[in-house]
Design a protein around this motif. Structure first.
Motif, mmCIF file in Angstrom:
data_model
loop_
_atom_site.group_PDB
_atom_site.id
_atom_site.type_symbol
_atom_site.label_atom_id
_atom_site.label_comp_id
_atom_site.label_asym_id
_atom_site.label_seq_id
_atom_site.Cartn_x
_atom_site.Cartn_y
_atom_site.Cartn_z
ATOM 1 N N LYS A 90 1.809 4.228 -2.869
ATOM 2 C CA LYS A 90 1.238 5.562 -3.072
ATOM 3 C C LYS A 90 2.260 6.654 -2.764
ATOM 4 C CE LYS A 90 -2.271 4.278 -0.490
ATOM 5 N NZ LYS A 90 -3.552 4.288 0.289
ATOM 6 N N GLU A 91 3.106 6.425 -1.761
ATOM 7 C CA GLU A 91 4.155 7.393 -1.442
ATOM 8 C C GLU A 91 5.173 7.479 -2.574
ATOM 9 O OE1 GLU A 91 5.909 6.599 2.411
ATOM 10 O OE2 GLU A 91 4.049 5.631 3.065
ATOM 11 N N GLN B 139 4.622 6.693 -5.725
ATOM 12 C CA GLN B 139 3.951 7.321 -6.868
ATOM 13 C C GLN B 139 3.949 8.839 -6.734
ATOM 14 O OE1 GLN B 139 0.149 5.287 -6.625
ATOM 15 N NE2 GLN B 139 0.624 4.073 -8.439
ATOM 16 N N GLN B 140 3.653 9.335 -5.552
ATOM 17 C CA GLN B 140 3.604 10.789 -5.354
ATOM 18 C C GLN B 140 4.969 11.410 -5.592
ATOM 19 O OE1 GLN B 140 0.805 12.998 -4.608
ATOM 20 N NE2 GLN B 140 2.484 14.197 -5.470
ATOM 21 N N LEU C 247 -2.970 9.428 -11.115
ATOM 22 C CA LEU C 247 -3.309 9.664 -9.717
ATOM 23 C C LEU C 247 -2.461 8.767 -8.825
ATOM 24 C CD1 LEU C 247 -7.211 9.839 -9.968
ATOM 25 C CD2 LEU C 247 -5.552 11.735 -10.000
ATOM 26 N N PRO C 248 -1.753 9.334 -7.848
ATOM 27 C CA PRO C 248 -0.908 8.534 -6.964
ATOM 28 C C PRO C 248 -1.717 7.883 -5.843
ATOM 29 C CG PRO C 248 -0.683 10.838 -6.418
ATOM 30 C CD PRO C 248 -1.605 10.785 -7.614
ATOM 31 N N ASN C 249 -2.700 7.081 -6.241
ATOM 32 C CA ASN C 249 -3.588 6.457 -5.266
ATOM 33 C C ASN C 249 -3.523 4.935 -5.282
ATOM 34 O OD1 ASN C 249 -4.864 5.858 -7.664
ATOM 35 N ND2 ASN C 249 -6.741 7.024 -7.230
ATOM 36 N N GLU D 223 0.808 -1.222 0.000
ATOM 37 C CA GLU D 223 0.000 0.000 0.000
ATOM 38 C C GLU D 223 0.840 1.272 0.000
ATOM 39 O OE1 GLU D 223 -2.414 0.466 3.457
ATOM 40 O OE2 GLU D 223 -0.829 -0.083 4.863
ATOM 41 N N ALA E 285 -4.414 2.935 -7.557
ATOM 42 C CA ALA E 285 -5.512 2.287 -8.277
ATOM 43 C C ALA E 285 -5.049 1.562 -9.538
ATOM 44 C CB ALA E 285 -6.577 3.326 -8.635
#
Length: 303
Positions: A113-114, A116-117, A130-132, A110, A134
Motif C-alpha cells: 500500500k505504501e 502504491q501510494q 486506490l492504493p489499498n 501488506e 485490494a
C-alpha cells in the motif's frame, strides 16, 4: 525483437523434504521464477512469474508463463497461490495470467500500500486506482503463516530494497528472498528506489542470516560473473561467509556506506516505468482509454 526465453533445465529437490523446487530463468531480465510443489498433495505455489515484454514494440507475451503452466499441468499440480516478493522494477508480473488459467490467488506483503501510494503520485494515476492493496487477493503480515499442502510458509517482512519486500520461508528449510540478497559474489539489493533504505536493508538481511546455517536461500535474480553461469540457490552459511557486501563482520555503517556509494553508480532498470505501473496492480493492465487502447505513462524529468 526477442521476447525473453525461459529455461526449464533447472531443478532442485530440497534435502530431507518432500518439497520440490523448479526454477525458471527469464534471460532477458535475469529473473528466476519458482514452482514449489508439495509432492504429497501436488499442491503448488509460483513465486515471481514473468510476463514477456518487448519494450521497443510495446507488446506483451505469455510465452514464458505458459512454460510454467505446462510444467504444472504435466506434473498434475494444483496451483494454489501466486506469490510476489515485492512490486518488481525490472520485469512485468504474469500473475494475472496464471490466476486466470488456474484460479490461483495472488499474494504480496501488506506494505504494498505504501508503494502504491508513492507511485500513484509519481504516475498521477486515475482516481479509480486506490492504493489499498485490494488489487491483490491477500496482503500478508510479518510472521503470518500460509499453509499449502504440507508446506508451512512463514512470511518475513524484509524491507530496504522497497518498503514491501517479503521472504517466503517454507518449513524452515528454504527461503525465497526476492531481491534482498543475491548470490554471494553479487551481493545485495540496491536501496535507491522510493522508500528504500540501506540501513533498513541491513537489518532485514541480518534477520535472514539468523536462520539456520543450512537454510537454502533462493534468489530472484542472478547477474553472474564471467567465471560462472546463472545460479539461484545458496545457503545462509555461504552468505555469512562469502557475501561481498554483508558477510559476517560487516557493520551497519560499513554496509550502508558501501551500498549507498554503489547505488549512486547504478542506472535505472530498463523496464522500471512499465513494470511498476502493472506490478502495483497485481500485474493487471491499466484501464483502457476511450478509444479502447491501453497506455502506459512515462513521467518526464522526474525519476
Amino acid at each position: 525483437m526477442g521476447h525473453s526465453e525461459m529455461n526449464t533445465t533447472f531443478g532442485h529437490t530440497a534435502t530431507k523434504s518432500l518439497i520440490h523446487v523448479e526454477a525458471f530463468l527469464d534471460s532477458d531480465s535475469e529473473t528466476f521464477s519458482y514452482v514449489v510443489v508439495d509432492s504429497l498433495t501436488n499442491k503448488a505455489i509460483v513465486i515471481d512469474p514473468v510476463l514477456d515484454f518487448d519494450y521497443k514494440s510495446g507488446r506483451t507475451s505469455t510465452e514464458s508463463a505458459e512454460k510454467i503452466l505446462t510444467h504444472l499441468n504435466q506434473h498434475g499440480c494444483q496451483l494454489e497461490w501466486v506469490l510476489e516478493t515485492h512490486a518488481h522494477a525490472d520485469h512485468l508480473s504474469a500473475a494475472p495470467f496464471l490466476k486466470a488459467k488456474t484460479g490461483a490467488k495472488i499474494g504480496i506483503g501488506e506494505h504494498i500500500k505504501e508503494v502504491q501510494q508513492t507511485f500513484k503520485t509519481i504516475f498521477n494515476l486515475e482516481k479509480s486506482f486506490l492504493p489499498n492493496g485490494a488489487q491483490f487477493d491477500r496482503l500478508f503480515r510479518d510472521e503470518e503463516t500460509l499453509t499449502v499442502g504440507d508446506m508451512s510458509i512463514r512470511i518475513m517482512h524484509t524491507p530496504g530494497h522497497t518498503p514491501a519486500d517479503l521472504a517466503y520461508i517454507i518449513n524452515e528449510k528454504m527461503a525465497f528472498v526476492g531481491d534482498t540478497l543475491f548470490m554471494p559474489d553479487v551481493g545485495t539489493a540496491r536501496c535507491d528506489f522510493p522508500g528504500g533504505s540501506a540501513k533498513t536493508l541491513y537489518y532485514s538481511i541480518q534477520a535472514l542470516l539468523a536462520l539456520s546455517p543450512q537454510t537454502e536461500l533462493y534468489v530472484c535474480h542472478d547477474y553472474p560473473t564471467k567465471d560462472r553461469g546463472h545460479e539461484y540457490c545458496t545457503t545462509v552459511e555461504q552468505q555469512r561467509k562469502l557475501n561481498i557486501h554483508v558477510h559476517d563482520g560487516v557493520s551497519e555503517a560499513e554496509f550502508v556506506a558501501r551500498r549507498e556509494s554503489r547505488d549512486k553508480t547504478l542506472s535505472m532498470p530498463r523496464l522500471i516505468l512499465p513494470a511498476i505501473q502493472l506490478n502495483i496492480r497485481a500485474g493487471d493492465m491499466p484501464p483502457a482509454e476511450d478509444n479502447g487502447q491501453i497506455y502506459l505513462k512515462i513521467p518526464l524529468n522526474m525519476l
